[in-house]
Design an enzyme around this catalytic site. Sequence first.
Site, PDB file in Angstrom:
ATOM      1  N   ILE B  89      -0.894  -7.846   4.008  1.00  0.00           N
ATOM      2  CA  ILE B  89      -0.321  -6.523   4.234  1.00  0.00           C
ATOM      3  C   ILE B  89      -1.391  -5.456   4.081  1.00  0.00           C
ATOM      4  O   ILE B  89      -2.160  -5.465   3.117  1.00  0.00           O
ATOM      5  CB  ILE B  89       0.795  -6.252   3.201  1.00  0.00           C
ATOM      6  CG1 ILE B  89       1.842  -7.383   3.236  1.00  0.00           C
ATOM      7  CG2 ILE B  89       1.444  -4.896   3.427  1.00  0.00           C
ATOM      8  CD1 ILE B  89       2.744  -7.415   2.031  1.00  0.00           C
ATOM      9  N   CYS B  90      -1.423  -4.520   5.040  1.00  0.00           N
ATOM     10  CA  CYS B  90      -2.326  -3.373   4.923  1.00  0.00           C
ATOM     11  C   CYS B  90      -1.524  -2.201   4.379  1.00  0.00           C
ATOM     12  O   CYS B  90      -0.714  -1.606   5.086  1.00  0.00           O
ATOM     13  CB  CYS B  90      -2.911  -3.034   6.289  1.00  0.00           C
ATOM     14  SG  CYS B  90      -3.977  -1.600   6.229  1.00  0.00           S
ATOM     15  N   LEU B  91      -1.714  -1.922   3.114  1.00  0.00           N
ATOM     16  CA  LEU B  91      -0.958  -0.854   2.459  1.00  0.00           C
ATOM     17  C   LEU B  91      -1.893  -0.221   1.433  1.00  0.00           C
ATOM     18  O   LEU B  91      -2.466  -0.932   0.600  1.00  0.00           O
ATOM     19  CB  LEU B  91       0.285  -1.472   1.788  1.00  0.00           C
ATOM     20  CG  LEU B  91       1.282  -0.549   1.130  1.00  0.00           C
ATOM     21  CD1 LEU B  91       1.912   0.397   2.155  1.00  0.00           C
ATOM     22  CD2 LEU B  91       2.380  -1.360   0.445  1.00  0.00           C
TER      23      LEU B  91
END
Lengths: 146, 154
Positions: B89-91
């Site tokens: 996840i890109c967060l």
Amino acid sequence: MQRLPTGEVVITPRNFKLLEELEHSEKGMGDMSISYGLVDSSDIFMGEWNGGILGPHGTQHDSRFYELRITVPESYPAVPPRVRFVSRINMSCVDGDTGEIIYGKVPATRNWNRNMGMEQVLISLRAEMASDANRRTRQPPEGSTF
Amino acid sequence: MSAPSQLPRRIVKETQRLIAEPVAGISATPYADNLRYFAVSVEGPSDSPYEKGVFQLELFLPSDYPMAPPKVRFLTKIYHPNVDKLGRICLDILKDKWSPALQIRTVLLSIQALLSAPNPDDPLDNAVAEIWKSDEKEALRRAREFTESFAIKK
């Protein structure tokens, strides 16, 4: 596995350890004499990996590129990965019929612990290629497979 | 195996609260043999193409938590510009915007919010992000199709 000053033992679960190994391998490792990566880059289970070893200088394996297949079981890293050579090789720690490595004869798998990874197994196999028992062993034609 | 008495009090507290006062649409349960490792499920928000889907994730609190963020990954396949094919996840709060004041609860809420508001300008999967930007209708259709195939129990 890491023991904290509080006495707690922290165990990184299989999948997060494999993601760390993948990121480490994608960054590139030194002289690239060993390499590994996922067979299928969308395999959520991350069960099948390709491995590569560049034969060490001054041995019968010099400048050969050996392909390997690595299977990571569900219980990894409590147990080592299953590793077999795809490229044919004559070596005392490799089954001559199947290409499977013989766990008790490869230092990294014989002395396995959960802080080790695929990298250590490949490095250990490469070191075996240069050992006295293997460095002068005649090899099958380059490019042949098991 | 980490004995509960050795587990940092902060993690014990967070776990107790996650179980006693669960967040709507989210569950997080530690594995009995590793209390830093959680099985997570997140329901797709109703205003999104992930509606009616239940997404499985895994979460791990590394040894330096809460100084370092939790590690989280989708186990259910999902079509989303900020999630790659391995479920990573890109967060921002899982990376440089992490603060020890945040918690497992806030991380999971942020992931749920990310499902409602994909951010194709900061993509992890470029191919998905391109479609999201050039043909949003098609992207939403594909996201619904993935939800139908992988996240809805039949």
